[in-house]
Design a protein around this motif. Structure first.
Motif, PDB file in Angstrom:
ATOM      1  N   LEU A 120       0.832  -1.204   0.000  1.00  0.00           N
ATOM      2  CA  LEU A 120       0.000   0.000   0.000  1.00  0.00           C
ATOM      3  C   LEU A 120       0.867   1.255   0.000  1.00  0.00           C
ATOM      4  CD1 LEU A 120      -2.731  -1.022   2.611  1.00  0.00           C
ATOM      5  CD2 LEU A 120      -3.031  -0.809   0.141  1.00  0.00           C
ATOM      6  N   ALA A 121       1.934   1.235   0.806  1.00  0.00           N
ATOM      7  CA  ALA A 121       2.804   2.409   0.906  1.00  0.00           C
ATOM      8  C   ALA A 121       3.491   2.710  -0.415  1.00  0.00           C
ATOM      9  CB  ALA A 121       3.837   2.207   2.007  1.00  0.00           C
ATOM     10  N   ALA A 152      -4.577  11.081   6.912  1.00  0.00           N
ATOM     11  CA  ALA A 152      -4.953   9.801   6.324  1.00  0.00           C
ATOM     12  C   ALA A 152      -6.116   9.944   5.365  1.00  0.00           C
ATOM     13  CB  ALA A 152      -5.319   8.811   7.428  1.00  0.00           C
ATOM     14  N   LEU A 153      -6.930  10.982   5.562  1.00  0.00           N
ATOM     15  CA  LEU A 153      -8.124  11.134   4.743  1.00  0.00           C
ATOM     16  C   LEU A 153      -7.963  12.104   3.577  1.00  0.00           C
ATOM     17  CD1 LEU A 153     -10.835  11.241   7.565  1.00  0.00           C
ATOM     18  CD2 LEU A 153     -10.206   9.318   6.116  1.00  0.00           C
ATOM     19  N   ILE A 161      -9.765   3.193  -8.622  1.00  0.00           N
ATOM     20  CA  ILE A 161      -8.731   2.344  -8.020  1.00  0.00           C
ATOM     21  C   ILE A 161      -7.868   3.173  -7.064  1.00  0.00           C
ATOM     22  CG2 ILE A 161      -6.621   1.009  -8.489  1.00  0.00           C
ATOM     23  CD1 ILE A 161      -7.936   0.154 -11.133  1.00  0.00           C
ATOM     24  N   THR A 162      -7.507   4.368  -7.507  1.00  0.00           N
ATOM     25  CA  THR A 162      -6.683   5.254  -6.677  1.00  0.00           C
ATOM     26  C   THR A 162      -7.398   5.609  -5.384  1.00  0.00           C
ATOM     27  OG1 THR A 162      -5.692   6.207  -8.672  1.00  0.00           O
ATOM     28  CG2 THR A 162      -5.439   7.448  -6.631  1.00  0.00           C
ATOM     29  N   ALA A 163      -8.696   5.960  -5.490  1.00  0.00           N
ATOM     30  CA  ALA A 163      -9.476   6.298  -4.294  1.00  0.00           C
ATOM     31  C   ALA A 163      -9.527   5.116  -3.331  1.00  0.00           C
ATOM     32  CB  ALA A 163     -10.888   6.729  -4.686  1.00  0.00           C
ATOM     33  N   GLY A 164      -9.772   3.916  -3.877  1.00  0.00           N
ATOM     34  CA  GLY A 164      -9.824   2.723  -3.033  1.00  0.00           C
ATOM     35  C   GLY A 164      -8.493   2.445  -2.357  1.00  0.00           C
ATOM     36  N   ALA A 222      -7.719   2.539   1.701  1.00  0.00           N
ATOM     37  CA  ALA A 222      -7.109   1.419   2.415  1.00  0.00           C
ATOM     38  C   ALA A 222      -5.843   1.861   3.140  1.00  0.00           C
ATOM     39  CB  ALA A 222      -6.789   0.291   1.439  1.00  0.00           C
ATOM     40  N   LEU A 223      -4.967   2.590   2.431  1.00  0.00           N
ATOM     41  CA  LEU A 223      -3.727   3.068   3.038  1.00  0.00           C
ATOM     42  C   LEU A 223      -4.020   4.058   4.161  1.00  0.00           C
ATOM     43  CD1 LEU A 223      -0.639   3.242   3.092  1.00  0.00           C
ATOM     44  CD2 LEU A 223      -0.770   5.009   1.323  1.00  0.00           C
ATOM     45  N   GLY A 224      -4.978   4.976   3.902  1.00  0.00           N
ATOM     46  CA  GLY A 224      -5.341   5.965   4.914  1.00  0.00           C
ATOM     47  C   GLY A 224      -5.899   5.321   6.166  1.00  0.00           C
TER      48      GLY A 224
END
Length: 425
Positions: free
Chosen positions: A196-197, A367-368, A402-405, A409-411
């Motif tokens: 994710l990172a 994170a958001l 995909i980027t938002a998802g 997840a990472l956030g």
């Protein structure tokens, strides 16, 4: 009269002799900080080249995200904040507190990161002295210079950090067959966070949204500059990809071979300095620390300039002056207020060790932010807010979803870690 000529030239599109590299280099360099470098090193030392595919995916997604922000600005002539405001009140209520809290905590973090290599080079000087000095240096460089000078300074720093890390990767002699195998998507055991990172975090900060503001300061303000913007953005993130892959190589070939563990946070890069000195000698270690400083300081001046521009536009619009008012632009009074805010209140956190409330708020809002950017670009680039010819195609929408998802997840992962860290979990 000169103003009219400039406007005609801008409306008709870019001249034949234009520079390929511009604001994209600034936004990409600003987004890659010491923490990103540590995450990449740690991923390489733990999993070798198994996550190389995540780096490539991250570069592609970042190109799409930043291109979207740039396309909105060029297609509409509006800033990204004006776009967010058109979506209702909620983006304003989110962005206002976010930029104030993020600024003061990031300011302390950035100054501390930039001071680390200097303190390692000159161990007789306390870290806090270098932290305060780098903050003031960034403040002075941004306060007294226009965008053109700032871009040139950033280019020098980027060149230094790029040459340093790529040279280290070459010296480390990468295993090409293993690298090619790493292009096949797979998730090693325990590698979710690093995946994710690498795919979502490296090169991704609030400064991605600053791209449109730097386009405006560069003079790229009409749809005629769209092709130039896309080349600029793509070239910048390809360079970022090469830089991140080089860090992965160093982690896989140097850190792993030394059987050492890279520490968490920015200090992990000092662990690499120790390994480099033991393996290659003092000169390489010193050269690396200079490259480390260049990477960290480019983030300082990038944020000092870009996020101050975003705040100036935000506050100018809140005050009813609009985005084109002098107070809302670079070196206007709102820009300079936020530049002071980033620099001097942040220095108190170097002494207070970042109070718990601010750390938690920073973790939550930070994170958001990236999901916020990705999600808001979907309505901005698919509706009447953008002329039909510049709206998203299906593949761009797919990439943004995909980027938002990925960022959500990472956030979420980072948010849990931030809360656990504050409360000792």
């Amino acid at each position: 009269m000169a103003e009219s000529t400039t406007e005609t030239q801008e409306t008709s599109g870019p001249p034949k002799k234009w520079k390929v590299i511009g604001p994209g280099l600034v936004v990409a360099a600003t987004g890659v900080g010491a923490a990103d470098m540590v995450a990449t090193l740690a991923a390489g030392s733990r999993y070798g080249y198994a996550l190389l595919w995540a780096v490539v995916l991250g570069v592609i997604l970042k190109i799409v995200l930043v291109e979207g922000a740039g396309r909105y600005s060029l297609a509409t002539g509006k800033t990204i904040f004006e776009g967010w405001r058109s979506l209702g009140r909620w983006p304003v209520w989110y962005f206002g507190p976010y930029i104030m809290i993020w600024g003061i905590v990031y300011g302390a973090s950035a100054m501390s990161s930039t001071a680390l290599p200097l303190a390692a080079l000159f161990p007789g000087v306390p870290l806090i002295v270098f932290a305060v000095a780098t903050g003031i240096a960034g403040f002075v460089l941004v306060w007294f210079n226009r965008y053109a000078v700032f871009e040139k300074i950033t280019a020098v720093l980027v060149g230094l950090m790029f040459v340093t890390i790529v040279t280290l990767a070459v010296i480390a002699t990468p295993n090409i067959p293993n690298m090619l195998a790493g292009l096949v998507p797979r998730l090693p055991e325990g590698g979710l966070f690093y995946t994710l990172a690498l795919a979502g975090g490296v090169g991704g900060t609030i400064t991605l949204a600053a791209y449109g503001y730097w386009l405006r300061e560069k003079g790229w303000i009409t749809p005629g500059w769209m092709r130039v913007m896309r080349i600029d953005n793509t070239m910048a993130y390809v360079m970022t990809g090469i830089f991140v892959i080089s860090m992965l190589i160093v982690g896989a070939e140097v850190v792993a071979a030394a059987n050492t563990t890279i520490g968490a946070g920015d200090k992990g890069l000092l662990d690499l300095d120790t390994v480099l000195r033991e393996r290659y000698g003092e000169f390489i270690g010193t050269w690396f620390l200079i490259g480390f400083f260049a990477a960290a300081f480019s983030s300082v001046i990038g944020v000092w300039n870009g996020v101050s521009l975003m705040f100036a536009d935000f506050w100018g619009n809140i005050r009813g002056k609009g985005s084109e008012h002098p107070d809302s632009r670079i070196n206007g009074k709102y820009f300079r207020f936020y530049l002071v805010w980033l620099t001097f209140p942040s220095m108190s956190l170097l002494l207070l060790d970042q109070p718990i409330g601010l750390v938690l708020a920073y973790g939550v809002m930070g994170a958001l932010f990236m999901p916020f950017l990705a999600i808001t670009l979907l309505p901005l680039l698919n509706t009447h807010r953008v002329p039909a010819q510049w709206r998203n195609r299906w593949h761009t929408n797919t990439a943004l979803v995909i980027t938002a998802g990925l960022f959500i997840a990472l956030g979420g992962y980072q948010l849990v870690r931030a809360i656990a860290g504050v409360f000792g979990g």
